[in-house]
Design a protein around this motif. Sequence first.
Motif, PDB file in Angstrom:
ATOM      1  N   THR A  21       0.748 -77.278  44.555  1.00 11.49           N
ATOM      2  CA  THR A  21       0.678 -76.056  43.559  1.00 11.49           C
ATOM      3  C   THR A  21       0.067 -75.084  44.308  1.00 11.49           C
ATOM      4  O   THR A  21      -1.026 -75.170  45.215  1.00 11.49           O
ATOM      5  N   THR A  22       0.566 -73.940  43.847  1.00 10.74           N
ATOM      6  CA  THR A  22       0.191 -72.679  44.610  1.00 10.74           C
ATOM      7  C   THR A  22      -0.627 -71.650  43.709  1.00 10.74           C
ATOM      8  O   THR A  22      -1.341 -70.860  44.272  1.00 10.74           O
ATOM      9  N   TYR A  23      -0.456 -71.978  42.359  1.00 14.34           N
ATOM     10  CA  TYR A  23      -1.075 -71.198  41.274  1.00 14.34           C
ATOM     11  C   TYR A  23      -1.999 -72.148  40.340  1.00 14.34           C
ATOM     12  O   TYR A  23      -1.417 -73.195  40.034  1.00 14.34           O
ATOM     13  N   ALA A  24      -3.380 -72.083  40.138  1.00 20.41           N
ATOM     14  CA  ALA A  24      -3.984 -73.137  39.465  1.00 20.41           C
ATOM     15  C   ALA A  24      -5.012 -72.445  38.450  1.00 20.41           C
ATOM     16  O   ALA A  24      -5.668 -71.274  38.659  1.00 20.41           O
ATOM     17  N   PHE A  25      -5.312 -73.082  37.329  1.00 16.64           N
ATOM     18  CA  PHE A  25      -6.541 -72.674  36.714  1.00 16.64           C
ATOM     19  C   PHE A  25      -7.173 -73.636  36.013  1.00 16.64           C
ATOM     20  O   PHE A  25      -6.588 -74.840  35.818  1.00 16.64           O
ATOM     21  N   ALA A  26      -8.371 -73.692  35.941  1.00 16.98           N
ATOM     22  CA  ALA A  26      -9.346 -74.673  35.509  1.00 16.98           C
ATOM     23  C   ALA A  26     -10.623 -74.129  34.995  1.00 16.98           C
ATOM     24  O   ALA A  26     -11.113 -73.162  35.448  1.00 16.98           O
ATOM     25  N   PRO A  64     -14.514 -74.028  34.077  1.00 17.65           N
ATOM     26  CA  PRO A  64     -15.587 -74.360  35.037  1.00 17.65           C
ATOM     27  C   PRO A  64     -15.904 -75.989  35.345  1.00 17.65           C
ATOM     28  O   PRO A  64     -16.410 -76.415  36.287  1.00 17.65           O
ATOM     29  N   ARG A  65     -15.864 -76.478  33.913  1.00 15.88           N
ATOM     30  CA  ARG A  65     -16.284 -77.982  34.008  1.00 15.88           C
ATOM     31  C   ARG A  65     -15.448 -78.835  35.138  1.00 15.88           C
ATOM     32  O   ARG A  65     -15.917 -79.835  35.521  1.00 15.88           O
ATOM     33  N   VAL A  66     -14.125 -78.416  35.145  1.00 14.71           N
ATOM     34  CA  VAL A  66     -13.387 -79.156  35.982  1.00 14.71           C
ATOM     35  C   VAL A  66     -13.778 -79.160  37.608  1.00 14.71           C
ATOM     36  O   VAL A  66     -13.845 -79.879  38.306  1.00 14.71           O
ATOM     37  N   PHE A  67     -14.125 -77.657  37.841  1.00 14.08           N
ATOM     38  CA  PHE A  67     -14.585 -77.392  39.298  1.00 14.08           C
ATOM     39  C   PHE A  67     -15.938 -78.227  39.660  1.00 14.08           C
ATOM     40  O   PHE A  67     -16.210 -78.726  40.713  1.00 14.08           O
ATOM     41  N   GLU A  68     -16.976 -78.060  38.402  1.00 15.64           N
ATOM     42  CA  GLU A  68     -18.091 -78.750  38.502  1.00 15.64           C
ATOM     43  C   GLU A  68     -17.866 -80.295  38.865  1.00 15.64           C
ATOM     44  O   GLU A  68     -18.612 -80.915  39.531  1.00 15.64           O
ATOM     45  N   THR A  73     -10.782 -69.540  37.187  1.00 18.31           N
ATOM     46  CA  THR A  73     -11.696 -70.313  36.113  1.00 18.31           C
ATOM     47  C   THR A  73     -12.002 -69.404  35.174  1.00 18.31           C
ATOM     48  O   THR A  73     -12.278 -68.017  35.491  1.00 18.31           O
ATOM     49  N   ALA A  74     -12.059 -69.865  34.005  1.00 15.09           N
ATOM     50  CA  ALA A  74     -12.539 -68.892  32.688  1.00 15.09           C
ATOM     51  C   ALA A  74     -12.814 -69.828  31.767  1.00 15.09           C
ATOM     52  O   ALA A  74     -13.006 -70.924  31.776  1.00 15.09           O
ATOM     53  N   GLY A  75     -13.173 -69.079  30.624  1.00 18.93           N
ATOM     54  CA  GLY A  75     -13.812 -70.177  29.512  1.00 18.93           C
ATOM     55  C   GLY A  75     -15.169 -69.843  29.038  1.00 18.93           C
ATOM     56  O   GLY A  75     -15.382 -70.014  27.985  1.00 18.93           O
ATOM     57  N   GLU A  76     -15.885 -70.142  30.074  1.00 20.84           N
ATOM     58  CA  GLU A  76     -17.389 -69.715  30.290  1.00 20.84           C
ATOM     59  C   GLU A  76     -17.981 -69.622  31.770  1.00 20.84           C
ATOM     60  O   GLU A  76     -17.038 -69.741  32.441  1.00 20.84           O
ATOM     61  N   ALA A  77     -18.951 -69.261  31.530  1.00 24.16           N
ATOM     62  CA  ALA A  77     -19.475 -68.868  33.120  1.00 24.16           C
ATOM     63  C   ALA A  77     -19.577 -70.018  33.986  1.00 24.16           C
ATOM     64  O   ALA A  77     -19.934 -71.258  33.540  1.00 24.16           O
ATOM     65  N   ILE A  78     -19.258 -69.784  35.037  1.00 22.68           N
ATOM     66  CA  ILE A  78     -19.262 -70.899  36.230  1.00 22.68           C
ATOM     67  C   ILE A  78     -20.640 -70.669  36.953  1.00 22.68           C
ATOM     68  O   ILE A  78     -20.974 -69.444  37.212  1.00 22.68           O
ATOM     69  N   GLY A  79     -21.364 -71.660  37.517  1.00 21.83           N
ATOM     70  CA  GLY A  79     -22.437 -71.619  38.505  1.00 21.83           C
ATOM     71  C   GLY A  79     -22.046 -70.852  39.662  1.00 21.83           C
ATOM     72  O   GLY A  79     -21.344 -71.215  40.262  1.00 21.83           O
ATOM     73  N   ILE A 134     -15.258 -72.779  51.329  1.00 28.01           N
ATOM     74  CA  ILE A 134     -14.190 -73.719  51.723  1.00 28.01           C
ATOM     75  C   ILE A 134     -12.707 -73.359  51.974  1.00 28.01           C
ATOM     76  O   ILE A 134     -12.003 -74.055  52.323  1.00 28.01           O
ATOM     77  N   GLY A 135     -12.514 -71.963  51.582  1.00 24.94           N
ATOM     78  CA  GLY A 135     -11.262 -71.470  51.756  1.00 24.94           C
ATOM     79  C   GLY A 135     -10.290 -71.288  50.474  1.00 24.94           C
ATOM     80  O   GLY A 135      -9.265 -71.326  50.622  1.00 24.94           O
ATOM     81  N   VAL A 136     -10.888 -71.742  49.268  1.00 29.24           N
ATOM     82  CA  VAL A 136     -10.230 -71.640  48.050  1.00 29.24           C
ATOM     83  C   VAL A 136     -10.216 -70.236  47.472  1.00 29.24           C
ATOM     84  O   VAL A 136     -11.446 -69.668  47.271  1.00 29.24           O
ATOM     85  N   ASN A 137      -8.958 -69.588  47.371  1.00 25.96           N
ATOM     86  CA  ASN A 137      -9.098 -68.298  46.815  1.00 25.96           C
ATOM     87  C   ASN A 137      -9.342 -68.247  45.360  1.00 25.96           C
ATOM     88  O   ASN A 137      -8.521 -68.094  44.362  1.00 25.96           O
ATOM     89  N   LEU A 138     -10.608 -68.886  44.955  1.00 28.08           N
ATOM     90  CA  LEU A 138     -11.002 -68.850  43.477  1.00 28.08           C
ATOM     91  C   LEU A 138     -11.432 -67.487  42.938  1.00 28.08           C
ATOM     92  O   LEU A 138     -12.295 -66.957  43.793  1.00 28.08           O
ATOM     93  N   LYS A 139     -10.962 -67.066  41.784  1.00 30.70           N
ATOM     94  CA  LYS A 139     -11.192 -66.143  41.000  1.00 30.70           C
ATOM     95  C   LYS A 139     -11.709 -66.246  39.641  1.00 30.70           C
ATOM     96  O   LYS A 139     -11.534 -67.322  38.968  1.00 30.70           O
ATOM     97  N   GLN A 140     -12.523 -65.409  38.864  1.00 29.06           N
ATOM     98  CA  GLN A 140     -12.959 -65.407  37.572  1.00 29.06           C
ATOM     99  C   GLN A 140     -12.302 -64.279  36.772  1.00 29.06           C
ATOM    100  O   GLN A 140     -11.825 -63.334  37.304  1.00 29.06           O
ATOM    101  N   LEU A 141     -11.983 -64.736  35.632  1.00 29.96           N
ATOM    102  CA  LEU A 141     -11.491 -63.817  34.639  1.00 29.96           C
ATOM    103  C   LEU A 141     -12.088 -63.933  33.174  1.00 29.96           C
ATOM    104  O   LEU A 141     -12.781 -65.138  33.032  1.00 29.96           O
ATOM    105  N   TYR A 142     -12.077 -63.006  32.677  1.00 31.48           N
ATOM    106  CA  TYR A 142     -12.686 -62.922  31.336  1.00 31.48           C
ATOM    107  C   TYR A 142     -11.804 -62.647  30.239  1.00 31.48           C
ATOM    108  O   TYR A 142     -10.699 -61.882  30.538  1.00 31.48           O
ATOM    109  N   GLY A 143     -11.520 -63.623  29.478  1.00 34.48           N
ATOM    110  CA  GLY A 143     -10.356 -63.409  28.472  1.00 34.48           C
ATOM    111  C   GLY A 143     -10.762 -64.170  27.200  1.00 34.48           C
ATOM    112  O   GLY A 143     -11.782 -64.825  26.881  1.00 34.48           O
TER     113      GLY A 143
END
Length: 660
Positions: free
Chosen positions: A276-281, A283-287, A361-367, A377-386
């Motif tokens: 996949t080229t486009y992902a959303f999760a 914070p709990r998933v990344f944690e 990542t969104a939904g709540e604040a990520i650490g 490690i090279g993942v173009n991870l961004k935050q959004l607020y929605g």
Amino acid sequence: MTPQAARDDTFPKLIATAARIRPGRTAIRHKDLGIWQSWTWEQVHDNVRAYAVGLSALGLQRGDKIAIVGYNRPRLYWTMAAAQWLGAIPVPVYADSVADEMAYVLDHAEVVQAAVQDQEQVDKLLSIADRVPTLRHILYDEERGLRDYDHTHLHPIAEVIEEGRKTLQADPSARAMLGRELAASQGADLAIILYTSGTTGRPKGVMLSYDNVIAAARIGCDFDNLQEGDEIIAYLPIAWVGDHIFSYAQAILAGLCVNCPESPDTVIEDRREIGTTYAFAPPRVFENMLTLTMVRMEDASAFKRRMFHYFIGHANRVGERILNREPVGLKDRLIYRLGDVLIFGPLRNRFGLTGIKVGYTAGEAIGPEIFRFYRAIGVNLKQLYGQTEASVYVTMQPDGEIRADTVGRPAPEVEIRIDDNGEVLYRSPGVFLGYYKDPDKTAETKTPDGFVRSGDAGFFDATGHLHIIDRAKDVGKLRDGALFPPKYVENKLKFYSNIKEAVAFGDGRDFVTCFINIDLTAVGNWAERNNVTYASYQELAGHPLVYDMIERHVDEVNRSLAAEPRMGGAQIRRFLILHKELDADDGELTRTQKVRRGFIADRYEPLIAALYDGSTEADIRTEVTFEDGRKGVIAARVKIRDLKPHPITAPAEGILEAAE
């Protein structure tokens, strides 16, 4: 916008256009029994049309509500489109909702039909049918276990589609009906009702129009240049606005290929297979992914652990700068390149993020530390607020301006202002029509000039980036006037892989205290390595050595709070480890895994009292819900630990003053 695009103001119209301009391109896949099945846009269009005819034959009409219950499946997404073709309104429901929660939503929405995934959901609906008098038909995707049921009002979705296809071939009036219904729907019409997760009470039905959802989807597609060649894996709850925008609206609008995993447990493996080229999760998933990685590293050889920590340390120093294309010395680049071969690349592959061009990542604040780890490690991870009420997008992070401590700038076409009390208000094309059957709450949330009260406290910094501190109603002060943002404190604790959840208390009190849930996977692995025996979560949570470990984490958080502007007073003085995991089935978390503070405060009031009256332990009896719906009680004597605060080293003034 082309004239055709202007006319495509509903999703059925967009699907018809997609079938014409990209008929042979894969639109959706589903992994079943280890094999990926695929449908092109032309096939999706044909199935949706036939499905709409089949639903019409069962009595679904314009304005009716149809519930959708289950995990991500092509036919459940087609249910949304087929219902919308007829002018009916989909009402997605969380698949893991207990019967009472589901009964409330279905009755409140007055659903007349429901499309579900399997026998489990059918049984749940049948058990509450007497509480939903409007419900007339139940459709199901997976037939396993349902052969001997009474099928008077129970129908396989595949059969409904096939009957609709036969009718289309034999009856010209059916084709004419589809044409009329397609033309009758307009962008301003109600497209979907999404029920909020209900952190403070009963869920509210957020009404979104086609104009709302399509505008929001277009904002996201344009911002990240999403195109028909992009791939996304659909695993978020279909009742959540994030999945509706990413896996439905943006997929239809841009022509993305949506991939439905075999099960929630195979998401990472399936994402790795698809690339996949486009992902959303959230914070709990990344944690959780990071926690499992750290646990595995503890079991690795000493050489591998040293190599891992060396290269991760180097990535923390230069990885984000390389990702942002900032100047980095040749030596550091070469070391990072070697680390990419040995560590970072394999990690991205294990997470299924090798081909990701942008992740959110969104939904709540990520650490902040977790956020920086993935970017390093090279993942173009961004935050959004929605928010659901915004059709997701309120703020986004432009490339080159991605920071862990902010949620970015206002998204395109979004206006934001900060109220006198620090609450964030926004206005955009995605702003919802209102709450279903609740005009008073709508008027309370939407201002006369069209702004929405977010309920979150925040402020803009000097660079124009928005900082979200906490829920406005949750940000408090200690008795001495010190600022107390509980979520900020909790997120610092949740950085540690051993801590799964935390709930902080302190508003109006003399000091801050905290409940902690340990992470059974991480702490269980630690226990095995340290010869700590235990027979249950409760026994492990109460073990003195586990308390010692958590106490060290809490002390480190206190040290960091003491060094931050205005945060020194929020140090945790006392804590306890809860005897059970906080659970959505027990009402302690929402279905999107957000803490329900008020409910927890009421349920565990004896423990809170013990934290503040100097007790060293407290007895508690807690009702729990088992997987089969039965109720039980867990009784425990919970220990309480004290900590000494660190001297406050930060100056009194700081950027957080803007939140006051």
